[in-house]
Motif scaffolding. Structure first.
Motif, PDB file in Angstrom:
ATOM      1  N   ARG A   1       0.836  -1.204   0.000  1.00 24.87           N
ATOM      2  CA  ARG A   1       0.000   0.000   0.000  1.00 24.87           C
ATOM      3  C   ARG A   1       0.865   1.246   0.000  1.00 24.87           C
ATOM      4  NH1 ARG A   1      -5.201  -0.701   1.008  1.00 24.87           N
ATOM      5  NH2 ARG A   1      -5.667  -2.532   2.238  1.00 24.87           N
TER       6      ARG A   1
ATOM      7  N   LEU B   1      -2.924  -5.681   9.432  1.00 26.59           N
ATOM      8  CA  LEU B   1      -3.408  -6.145   8.135  1.00 26.59           C
ATOM      9  C   LEU B   1      -3.399  -5.030   7.093  1.00 26.59           C
ATOM     10  CD1 LEU B   1      -4.660  -8.553   6.724  1.00 26.59           C
ATOM     11  CD2 LEU B   1      -6.888  -7.819   7.532  1.00 26.59           C
TER      12      LEU B   1
ATOM     13  N   TRP C   1       1.326 -10.039   5.140  1.00 28.55           N
ATOM     14  CA  TRP C   1      -0.084  -9.728   4.876  1.00 28.55           C
ATOM     15  C   TRP C   1      -0.894 -11.014   4.688  1.00 28.55           C
ATOM     16  CZ3 TRP C   1      -2.787 -11.067   0.445  1.00 28.55           C
ATOM     17  CH2 TRP C   1      -4.128 -10.677   0.464  1.00 28.55           C
TER      18      TRP C   1
ATOM     19  N   ARG D   1      -4.043 -12.013   6.863  1.00 25.23           N
ATOM     20  CA  ARG D   1      -5.352 -12.053   6.194  1.00 25.23           C
ATOM     21  C   ARG D   1      -5.977 -13.435   6.383  1.00 25.23           C
ATOM     22  NH1 ARG D   1      -8.537  -8.056   2.963  1.00 25.23           N
ATOM     23  NH2 ARG D   1     -10.221  -9.370   2.280  1.00 25.23           N
TER      24      ARG D   1
ATOM     25  N   ALA E   1     -10.547   1.079  12.039  1.00 29.48           N
ATOM     26  CA  ALA E   1     -11.258   1.005  10.750  1.00 29.48           C
ATOM     27  C   ALA E   1     -12.741   0.776  10.976  1.00 29.48           C
ATOM     28  CB  ALA E   1     -10.678  -0.118   9.892  1.00 29.48           C
TER      29      ALA E   1
ATOM     30  N   THR F   1     -15.403   4.355   9.658  1.00 24.44           N
ATOM     31  CA  THR F   1     -16.030   4.158   8.343  1.00 24.44           C
ATOM     32  C   THR F   1     -17.531   3.874   8.443  1.00 24.44           C
ATOM     33  OG1 THR F   1     -15.373   1.875   8.567  1.00 24.44           O
ATOM     34  CG2 THR F   1     -13.966   3.258   7.210  1.00 24.44           C
TER      35      THR F   1
ATOM     36  N   ASN G   1      -7.698   3.315  -1.047  1.00 24.50           N
ATOM     37  CA  ASN G   1      -7.593   2.661  -2.355  1.00 24.50           C
ATOM     38  C   ASN G   1      -6.271   3.009  -3.030  1.00 24.50           C
ATOM     39  OD1 ASN G   1      -9.961   1.192  -2.385  1.00 24.50           O
ATOM     40  ND2 ASN G   1     -11.185   2.937  -3.113  1.00 24.50           N
TER      41      ASN G   1
ATOM     42  N   ARG H   1      -2.041   1.499  -3.883  1.00 21.13           N
ATOM     43  CA  ARG H   1      -1.095   0.384  -3.931  1.00 21.13           C
ATOM     44  C   ARG H   1       0.308   0.942  -4.117  1.00 21.13           C
ATOM     45  NH1 ARG H   1      -4.914  -1.730  -2.300  1.00 21.13           N
ATOM     46  NH2 ARG H   1      -6.091  -3.494  -3.142  1.00 21.13           N
TER      47      ARG H   1
ATOM     48  N   PRO I   1     -15.993   1.259  -3.367  1.00 22.16           N
ATOM     49  CA  PRO I   1     -16.056   1.856  -2.018  1.00 22.16           C
ATOM     50  C   PRO I   1     -15.294   1.024  -0.995  1.00 22.16           C
ATOM     51  CG  PRO I   1     -18.144   0.818  -2.553  1.00 22.16           C
ATOM     52  CD  PRO I   1     -17.318   0.770  -3.797  1.00 22.16           C
ATOM     53  N   PHE I   2     -15.190  -0.291  -1.240  1.00 20.27           N
ATOM     54  CA  PHE I   2     -14.450  -1.174  -0.335  1.00 20.27           C
ATOM     55  C   PHE I   2     -13.172  -1.682  -1.000  1.00 20.27           C
ATOM     56  CE2 PHE I   2     -18.867  -1.557   1.133  1.00 20.27           C
ATOM     57  CZ  PHE I   2     -18.717  -1.352   2.499  1.00 20.27           C
ATOM     58  N   GLY I   3     -12.703  -0.999  -2.013  1.00 17.92           N
ATOM     59  CA  GLY I   3     -11.507  -1.440  -2.720  1.00 17.92           C
ATOM     60  C   GLY I   3     -11.819  -2.585  -3.662  1.00 17.92           C
ATOM     61  N   LEU I   4     -10.770  -3.293  -4.061  1.00 13.93           N
ATOM     62  CA  LEU I   4     -10.934  -4.320  -5.088  1.00 13.93           C
ATOM     63  C   LEU I   4      -9.803  -5.340  -4.979  1.00 13.93           C
ATOM     64  CD1 LEU I   4     -12.849  -4.622  -7.607  1.00 13.93           C
ATOM     65  CD2 LEU I   4     -11.039  -3.581  -8.949  1.00 13.93           C
TER      66      LEU I   4
ATOM     67  N   ARG J   1      -7.000  -7.511  -1.614  1.00 15.87           N
ATOM     68  CA  ARG J   1      -6.903  -6.651  -0.426  1.00 15.87           C
ATOM     69  C   ARG J   1      -8.179  -5.854  -0.185  1.00 15.87           C
ATOM     70  NH1 ARG J   1      -1.027  -4.921   1.407  1.00 15.87           N
ATOM     71  NH2 ARG J   1      -2.251  -4.806   3.303  1.00 15.87           N
TER      72      ARG J   1
ATOM     73  N   CYS K   1     -11.612  -4.598   1.363  1.00 16.17           N
ATOM     74  CA  CYS K   1     -11.930  -4.434   2.787  1.00 16.17           C
ATOM     75  C   CYS K   1     -12.422  -5.741   3.416  1.00 16.17           C
ATOM     76  CB  CYS K   1     -13.006  -3.363   2.938  1.00 16.17           C
ATOM     77  SG  CYS K   1     -13.581  -3.198   4.629  1.00 16.17           S
TER      78      CYS K   1
HETATM   79  C1  HEM Z   1     -18.666   1.331   5.337  1.00 14.76           C
HETATM   80  C2  HEM Z   1     -17.637   0.856   5.974  1.00 14.76           C
HETATM   81  C3  HEM Z   1     -16.268   0.644   5.385  1.00 14.76           C
HETATM   82  C4  HEM Z   1     -15.689   1.180   4.250  1.00 14.76           C
HETATM   83  C5  HEM Z   1     -16.315   2.160   3.259  1.00 14.76           C
HETATM   84  C6  HEM Z   1     -14.346   0.629   4.157  1.00 14.76           C
HETATM   85  C7  HEM Z   1     -13.447   0.922   3.130  1.00 14.76           C
HETATM   86  C8  HEM Z   1     -12.234   0.275   2.957  1.00 14.76           C
HETATM   87  C9  HEM Z   1     -11.374   0.451   1.826  1.00 14.76           C
HETATM   88  C10 HEM Z   1     -11.638   1.374   0.638  1.00 14.76           C
HETATM   89  C11 HEM Z   1     -10.293  -0.353   1.993  1.00 14.76           C
HETATM   90  C12 HEM Z   1      -9.118  -0.524   1.026  1.00 14.76           C
HETATM   91  C13 HEM Z   1      -9.356  -1.760   0.174  1.00 14.76           C
HETATM   92  C14 HEM Z   1      -8.318  -1.993  -0.897  1.00 14.76           C
HETATM   93  O1  HEM Z   1      -7.200  -1.505  -0.767  1.00 14.76           O
HETATM   94  O2  HEM Z   1      -8.624  -2.678  -1.903  1.00 14.76           O
HETATM   95  C15 HEM Z   1     -10.452  -1.036   3.252  1.00 14.76           C
HETATM   96  C16 HEM Z   1      -9.550  -1.930   3.783  1.00 14.76           C
HETATM   97  C17 HEM Z   1      -9.666  -2.455   5.054  1.00 14.76           C
HETATM   98  N1  HEM Z   1     -10.742  -2.323   5.906  1.00 14.76           N
HETATM   99 FE1  HEM Z   1     -12.472  -1.357   5.540  1.00 14.76          FE
HETATM  100  N2  HEM Z   1     -14.136  -0.195   5.222  1.00 14.76           N
HETATM  101  C18 HEM Z   1     -15.276  -0.225   5.995  1.00 14.76           C
HETATM  102  C19 HEM Z   1     -15.482  -0.961   7.156  1.00 14.76           C
HETATM  103  C20 HEM Z   1     -14.525  -1.711   7.791  1.00 14.76           C
HETATM  104  C21 HEM Z   1     -14.715  -2.446   9.033  1.00 14.76           C
HETATM  105  C22 HEM Z   1     -16.036  -2.520   9.813  1.00 14.76           C
HETATM  106  C23 HEM Z   1     -13.515  -3.033   9.330  1.00 14.76           C
HETATM  107  C24 HEM Z   1     -13.131  -3.911  10.492  1.00 14.76           C
HETATM  108  C25 HEM Z   1     -13.760  -4.086  11.591  1.00 14.76           C
HETATM  109  C26 HEM Z   1     -12.575  -2.699   8.260  1.00 14.76           C
HETATM  110  C27 HEM Z   1     -11.257  -3.099   8.196  1.00 14.76           C
HETATM  111  C28 HEM Z   1     -10.446  -2.969   7.080  1.00 14.76           C
HETATM  112  C29 HEM Z   1      -9.110  -3.566   6.976  1.00 14.76           C
HETATM  113  C30 HEM Z   1      -8.393  -4.356   8.062  1.00 14.76           C
HETATM  114  C31 HEM Z   1      -8.630  -3.250   5.697  1.00 14.76           C
HETATM  115  C32 HEM Z   1      -7.310  -3.690   5.084  1.00 14.76           C
HETATM  116  C33 HEM Z   1      -7.521  -5.013   4.334  1.00 14.76           C
HETATM  117  C34 HEM Z   1      -6.259  -5.605   3.726  1.00 14.76           C
HETATM  118  O3  HEM Z   1      -5.364  -4.862   3.315  1.00 14.76           O
HETATM  119  O4  HEM Z   1      -6.197  -6.834   3.610  1.00 14.76           O
HETATM  120  N3  HEM Z   1     -13.228  -1.899   7.354  1.00 14.76           N
HETATM  121  N4  HEM Z   1     -11.662  -0.640   3.819  1.00 14.76           N
END
Ligand code: HEM
Length: 518
Positions: free
Chosen positions: A100, A117, A125, A129, A324, A328, A392, A394, A454-457, A460, A462
């Motif tokens: 990242r 993570l 990672w 994961r 996180a 969010t 989002n 890398r 919104p949650f990436g792709l 990795r 979310c």
């Molecule tokens: C509406 C709620 C949420 C949004 C919009 C959101 C958004 C994101 C985004 C954009 C990423 C980056 C993904 C990528 O790089 O492809 C991410 C990663 C991550 N999120 Fe969320 N998130 C949300 C809720 C949560 C919750 C509830 C948790 C944990 C309790 C969480 C934990 C994480 C973690 C640990 C990562 C890193 C994953 C990795 O690199 O393997 N997120 N999130």
């Protein structure tokens, strides 16, 4: 004397030239972009809370197009908002982009003992994961539902108190209380509700507040001092005050206490019971559960891969889930509430669905999957307000080519998600409108792959996505069964957006009018 003077002068010129050379990186490669200040590049713009960086990126995209370059000190980043390139970086070429974009102040992903993570990469990672994934499985979420619903009911009690007599409330504050309570109880062993009295709340809020510019700038300008600054912050927490350090220390105490408790139980011959929370789940994660691929692409020289999580690593994971999970989901709930209040017809249709599908006082886990329109509302909210856009990103781990662009190792890629999510060529002429119906057909291929993130792709993406959906569906169904959300004279229309790490509304004041049809 003259020789010493000459040596100093030469060193200064050498260092300055090195910085200017990096500053001119994109220009030398023929890629347009804002040059910002010499040496600093666009570092200051990327750290502003009042003029949020994601909105700044959108402005730059208008000016320079769907691919452009920025520098922040010694870090160089290609900003993209072309769905094909997003797909290329996040999915197809994942092996070349498995890190990242990080500021050195966030720790060294290869060496930091508490790596989490979010910031880890490669084998580290993969291991984290694999260990964390079961925590967010369907089975696990089914068990967590009861706790989440208890928190929802508790929040309703507070809402009732605060709105008595028709008072408007700032729902952002209420949602933050809710999400912190949920994550405190499911991740950190908190046993009862701490709503409106949680001493941790100001610290977690501050983590997402005004960024510590000096700290981040130092990291961008002199990456090698990142580890030193981290050491100082952790060793002298009372002198160098930092909210993230406070939250990490709190997490560390919770984990240490649990380890002691479990050791005491073991001595007393008590069998371990059902895991209470994430701390237990991580402590129980055994080597046999973790299959490590010997994937050369992820190998980093000098990285020792042990299979069981260390206490330090458990602290890192619980910290990142706390942070996180708190911010969010509260933001997403706030934006949904604002959009529902400003679109009464959508709200009415959603209330009808909730009344139909969730008639009993308790909302079951299976009922949640029947709330199809609710899902459309949440998806559309996150399209219009992709609050986690800066995640989002890398880092290129091996030189490669994406589209027509040669990418050097160490270059960051950052998606301009806000542009992507309002691109008329993807979403149509009504891209600026809030229309949950666009998701109703179930055929989500009308947007290109890589166009909605919104949650990436990719690998990795979310990890907390389904937990977030569950929390939102449960809470919104409880609220909307009882109340109708309405704008009041304190509602900001349009919302004022702030924040440097996530996109936050400054406030979401609304009236919650009791429904007389229920
Ligand atoms: C509406 C709620 C949420 C949004 C919009 C959101 C958004 C994101 C985004 C954009 C990423 C980056 C993904 C990528 O790089 O492809 C991410 C990663 C991550 N999120 Fe969320 N998130 C949300 C809720 C949560 C919750 C509830 C948790 C944990 C309790 C969480 C934990 C994480 C973690 C640990 C990562 C890193 C994953 C990795 O690199 O393997 N997120 N999130």
């Amino acid at each position: 004397m003259a020789i010493i003077f000459l040596a100093i002068l030469t060193s200064i010129i050498g260092v300055l030239s090195f910085y200017l050379w990096t500053w001119s990186y994109w220009k030398r490669r023929g890629i347009a972009g804002p040059s910002g200040y010499p040496i600093l590049g666009s570092a200051l713009e990327m750290l502003s809370s009042e003029n949020p960086p994601y909105l700044q990126l959108k402005e730059w995209t208008k000016q320079y197009g769907k691919v452009y370059g920025i520098t922040e000190g010694l870090s160089r980043t290609l900003v993209i908002s072309d769905p094909d390139l997003v797909q290329e970086v996040f999915v197809k070429q994942y092996d070349n982009f498995f890190g990242r974009k990080l500021n050195p102040i966030q720790g060294d992903p290869n060496k930091d003992k508490r790596v989490n993570l979010f910031s880890s990469q490669g084998h580290r990672w993969k291991r984290l994961r694999t260990i964390s994934s079961p925590t967010f499985s369907n089975n696990s979420l089914r068990k967590l539902k009861t706790t989440v619903e208890e928190c929802a009911v508790e929040l309703l009690r507070h809402i009732e108190q605060h709105t008595d007599g028709g008072q408007p409330i700032d729902l952002l504050d209420f949602y933050q209380e809710f999400t912190l309570d949920v994550i405190g109880r499911i991740a950190m062993g908190q046993t009862d509700s701490q709503m409106f009295k949680n001493p941790l709340l100001p610290y977690v809020r501050a983590v997402f507040g005004e960024p510590r510019k000096g700290l981040f700038l130092s990291g961008s300008l002199a990456p090698w001092i990142g580890p030193i600054l981290r050491m100082v912050m952790f060793s002298l927490p009372n002198i160098v005050k930092n909210p993230a350090v406070h939250v990490i220390r709190h997490t560390s105490n919770a984990v240490e206490q649990r380890v002691k408790l479990r050791m005491a139980d073991e001595k007393a011959g008590i069998d371990p019971g059902e895991p209470q929370d994430f701390i237990d789940l991580f402590l129980d994660a055994k080597s046999d559960d973790v299959e490590l691929e010997n994937n050369e692409d992820f190998t980093k020289a000098g990285v020792k891969v042990t299979r069981q999580l260390t206490t330090e690593e458990i602290v890192g994971q619980c910290f990142v889930f706390l942070i996180a999970g708190f911010d969010t989901t509260a933001l997403s709930l706030s934006y949904s509430s604002f959009l529902l209040a400003t679109h009464p017809k959508v709200q009415k249709k959603l209330q009808e669905e909730i009344d139909r599908e969730c008639a009993d006082p308790e909302v079951t886990f299976d009922q949640l999957s029947k709330l199809k329109y609710m899902e459309c509302v949440i998806k559309e909210t996150l399209r219009m307000y992709p609050l986690g856009a800066l995640a989002n990103s890398r880092c290129c781990m091996r030189a490669t080519k994406i589209g027509n662009y040669e990418i050097d190792e160490g270059t960051n890629i950052l998606c301009d998600t806000w542009t992507l999510h309002s691109d008329k060529s993807i979403w149509g002429e009504d891209a600026e409108e809030f229309k949950p119906e666009r998701w109703e057909s179930g055929d989500e291929h009308f947007y290109q792959k890589g166009g909605y993130i919104p949650f990436g792709l990719g690998p990795r993406q979310c990890i907390g996505m389904r937990l977030a959906y569950m929390e939102e569906k449960l809470l919104l169904s409880h609220i909307l069964r009882k109340y109708t959300l309405e704008v009041c004279n304190k509602t900001q229309i349009p919302l004022k957006l702030i924040g440097s790490r996530t996109t936050q509304p400054e406030s979401v004041w609304l009236n919650l009018t009791p429904r007389d049809d229920n």
